[in-house]
Design an enzyme around this catalytic site. Structure first.
Site, PDB file in Angstrom:
ATOM      1  N   ASN A   1       0.899  -1.213   0.089  1.00 20.05           N
ATOM      2  CA  ASN A   1      -0.053  -0.076  -0.105  1.00 20.05           C
ATOM      3  C   ASN A   1       0.912   1.358   0.115  1.00 20.05           C
ATOM      4  O   ASN A   1       1.598   1.495   1.023  1.00 20.05           O
ATOM      5  CB  ASN A   1      -0.914  -0.062   1.092  1.00 20.05           C
TER       6      ASN A   1
ATOM      7  N   TYR B   1      -8.517  15.627  -5.548  1.00 17.92           N
ATOM      8  CA  TYR B   1      -7.801  15.344  -6.385  1.00 17.92           C
ATOM      9  C   TYR B   1      -6.961  16.070  -6.974  1.00 17.92           C
ATOM     10  O   TYR B   1      -5.577  15.934  -7.165  1.00 17.92           O
ATOM     11  CB  TYR B   1      -8.378  14.457  -7.535  1.00 17.92           C
TER      12      TYR B   1
ATOM     13  N   LYS C   1      -2.706  16.304  -6.860  1.00 19.10           N
ATOM     14  CA  LYS C   1      -1.857  16.499  -8.248  1.00 19.10           C
ATOM     15  C   LYS C   1      -1.196  17.486  -8.191  1.00 19.10           C
ATOM     16  O   LYS C   1       0.052  17.760  -8.664  1.00 19.10           O
ATOM     17  CB  LYS C   1      -2.853  16.141  -9.266  1.00 19.10           C
TER      18      LYS C   1
HETATM   19  P1  NAI Z   1      -5.893   2.740 -12.816  1.00 20.87           P
HETATM   20  O1  NAI Z   1      -6.878   3.049 -11.747  1.00 20.87           O
HETATM   21  O2  NAI Z   1      -6.329   2.066 -13.966  1.00 20.87           O
HETATM   22  O3  NAI Z   1      -4.524   2.423 -11.937  1.00 20.87           O
HETATM   23  C1  NAI Z   1      -4.140   2.672 -10.809  1.00 20.87           C
HETATM   24  C2  NAI Z   1      -3.254   1.545 -10.390  1.00 20.87           C
HETATM   25  O4  NAI Z   1      -2.994   1.945  -8.757  1.00 20.87           O
HETATM   26  C3  NAI Z   1      -4.438   0.286  -9.852  1.00 20.87           C
HETATM   27  O5  NAI Z   1      -3.594  -0.796 -10.601  1.00 20.87           O
HETATM   28  C4  NAI Z   1      -4.609   0.359  -8.395  1.00 20.87           C
HETATM   29  O6  NAI Z   1      -4.809  -1.035  -7.822  1.00 20.87           O
HETATM   30  C5  NAI Z   1      -3.166   1.048  -8.029  1.00 20.87           C
HETATM   31  N1  NAI Z   1      -3.460   1.333  -6.598  1.00 20.87           N
HETATM   32  C6  NAI Z   1      -4.397   2.169  -6.182  1.00 20.87           C
HETATM   33  N2  NAI Z   1      -4.145   2.745  -4.869  1.00 20.87           N
HETATM   34  C7  NAI Z   1      -2.848   2.117  -4.444  1.00 20.87           C
HETATM   35  C8  NAI Z   1      -2.312   1.815  -3.184  1.00 20.87           C
HETATM   36  N3  NAI Z   1      -2.683   2.569  -2.230  1.00 20.87           N
HETATM   37  N4  NAI Z   1      -1.053   1.605  -3.326  1.00 20.87           N
HETATM   38  C9  NAI Z   1      -0.658   0.817  -4.544  1.00 20.87           C
HETATM   39  N5  NAI Z   1      -1.145   0.775  -5.435  1.00 20.87           N
HETATM   40  C10 NAI Z   1      -2.387   1.556  -5.427  1.00 20.87           C
HETATM   41  O7  NAI Z   1      -5.404   4.367 -12.965  1.00 20.87           O
HETATM   42  P2  NAI Z   1      -4.931   4.991 -14.564  1.00 20.87           P
HETATM   43  O8  NAI Z   1      -5.744   5.483 -15.213  1.00 20.87           O
HETATM   44  O9  NAI Z   1      -3.957   3.997 -14.801  1.00 20.87           O
HETATM   45  O10 NAI Z   1      -3.900   6.141 -13.611  1.00 20.87           O
HETATM   46  C11 NAI Z   1      -2.564   5.969 -13.102  1.00 20.87           C
HETATM   47  C12 NAI Z   1      -2.208   7.257 -12.552  1.00 20.87           C
HETATM   48  O11 NAI Z   1      -2.229   8.271 -13.689  1.00 20.87           O
HETATM   49  C13 NAI Z   1      -3.039   7.964 -11.335  1.00 20.87           C
HETATM   50  O12 NAI Z   1      -2.045   8.482 -10.649  1.00 20.87           O
HETATM   51  C14 NAI Z   1      -3.809   8.890 -12.092  1.00 20.87           C
HETATM   52  O13 NAI Z   1      -4.300   9.764 -11.269  1.00 20.87           O
HETATM   53  C15 NAI Z   1      -3.016   9.576 -13.177  1.00 20.87           C
HETATM   54  N6  NAI Z   1      -3.942  10.121 -14.280  1.00 20.87           N
HETATM   55  C16 NAI Z   1      -4.749   9.537 -14.894  1.00 20.87           C
HETATM   56  C17 NAI Z   1      -5.428  10.185 -16.136  1.00 20.87           C
HETATM   57  C18 NAI Z   1      -6.445   9.517 -16.921  1.00 20.87           C
HETATM   58  O14 NAI Z   1      -7.252   9.871 -17.859  1.00 20.87           O
HETATM   59  N7  NAI Z   1      -6.579   7.836 -16.583  1.00 20.87           N
HETATM   60  C19 NAI Z   1      -5.385  11.442 -16.292  1.00 20.87           C
HETATM   61  C20 NAI Z   1      -4.334  11.864 -15.499  1.00 20.87           C
HETATM   62  C21 NAI Z   1      -3.640  11.486 -14.534  1.00 20.87           C
END
Ligand code: NAI
Length: 248
Positions: free
Chosen positions: A64, A156, A160
């Site tokens: 975590n 959020y 960020k």
């Molecule tokens: P996602 O939800 O598909 O992947 C996030 C991953 O982080 C998941 O595998 C989840 O299990 C893991 N996670 C969550 N809480 C956790 C914790 N406490 N410890 C360890 N792992 C944890 O999200 P996505 O879309 O791939 O986003 C990745 C990053 O990019 C995030 O920081 C998100 O805020 C950022 N982001 C995403 C955008 C989008 O359009 N998808 C836009 C801007 C930023």
């Protein structure tokens, strides 16, 4: 020769989504990969297998990122398993959206802990390793809303924005030790999160994107590869928006 040949990368929250795309791209450029996620489930095992196909070392760790002690323990384990850490990508993140009047303390605390404190935890644990190596690249996954703000996402957006200031501060503090720190601010990226949005919300976003498409996870992974590699050896304290030219 790949851009990241001989380097070890640690990526948080990389079982799926953007983190996974970064892990795959890094492996394709020659890096060994340590990644974390909350649980190492079937998705994470699939990610491990896909990375292994590039012929590099890979290991997934359940951890975590919001927990300080767990983070220090997992970094110790990664040091023992890989011997060094050249690249840290603070990617793990969550949303718990809501208008300020309705936002609970729990919503605020959870998002700040997972998105921002996690990056402090990992930087704190990894920096002594990078200092000994006299080199390292740290990348914080921010968001365009961390630059511009966004209604109903105060928690959020604040987390960020914090990731940007954290990268800039570490860049200033650690530059003399050969450590660079930068942030990526993705715009609207096609992932499970954004695909679940109602069609009218998606259409609204598209209107605001000059390139008239959502970004791909590979668009982010490409910029993350530039920032991890020696191609960006004189780039630190920057935030790169990867958003199709969007004007929020
Ligand atoms: P996602 O939800 O598909 O992947 C996030 C991953 O982080 C998941 O595998 C989840 O299990 C893991 N996670 C969550 N809480 C956790 C914790 N406490 N410890 C360890 N792992 C944890 O999200 P996505 O879309 O791939 O986003 C990745 C990053 O990019 C995030 O920081 C998100 O805020 C950022 N982001 C995403 C955008 C989008 O359009 N998808 C836009 C801007 C930023």
């Amino acid at each position: 020769m790949g851009l990241l040949e001989g380097k070890v990368a640690l990526i948080t929250g990389a079982a799926r989504g953007i983190g996974k795309a970064i892990a795959l791209k890094y492996a394709s450029e020659g890096a060994d990969i340590a990644f974390t996620d909350l649980v190492i489930n079937e998705d994470a095992e699939k990610t491990v297998a896909e990375i292994e196909a590039f012929g590099h070392k890979v290991k997934a760790y359940a951890s975590n990122a919001a927990n300080f002690d767990e983070t220090h323990e997992v970094v110790e384990q990664i040091k023992a398993d890989f011997g060094k850490i050249d690249i840290l990508v603070n990617n793990a993140g969550i949303t718990k959206d809501g208008l300020m009047l309705k936002m609970t303390e729990q919503q605020w605390d959870a998002v700040l802990a997972v998105n921002l404190k996690s990056a402090f935890n990992f930087i704190h644990a990894v920096i002594p390793v990078m200092m000994r190596q006299k080199a390292g690249s740290i990348i914080n996954m921010s968001s365009v809303v961390g630059v511009h703000g966004n209604a109903a996402q105060a928690n959020y957006a604040a987390s960020k924005a914090g990731l940007i200031a954290l990268a800039k501060s570490i860049g200033q503090e650690m530059g003399r030790k050969g450590i660079r720190a930068n942030a990526i601010a993705p715009g609207f990226i096609e992932t499970a999160m954004t695909q679940a949005l109602p069609e009218e919300v998606r259409a609204e976003w598209m209107e605001r994107i000059p390139l008239r498409r959502g970004g791909t996870v590979e668009d982010i992974a490409n910029v993350a590869t530039f920032l991890a590699s020696d191609m960006s050896s004189y780039v630190s304290g920057q935030v790169i928006q990867v958003d199709g030219g969007m004007n929020m």
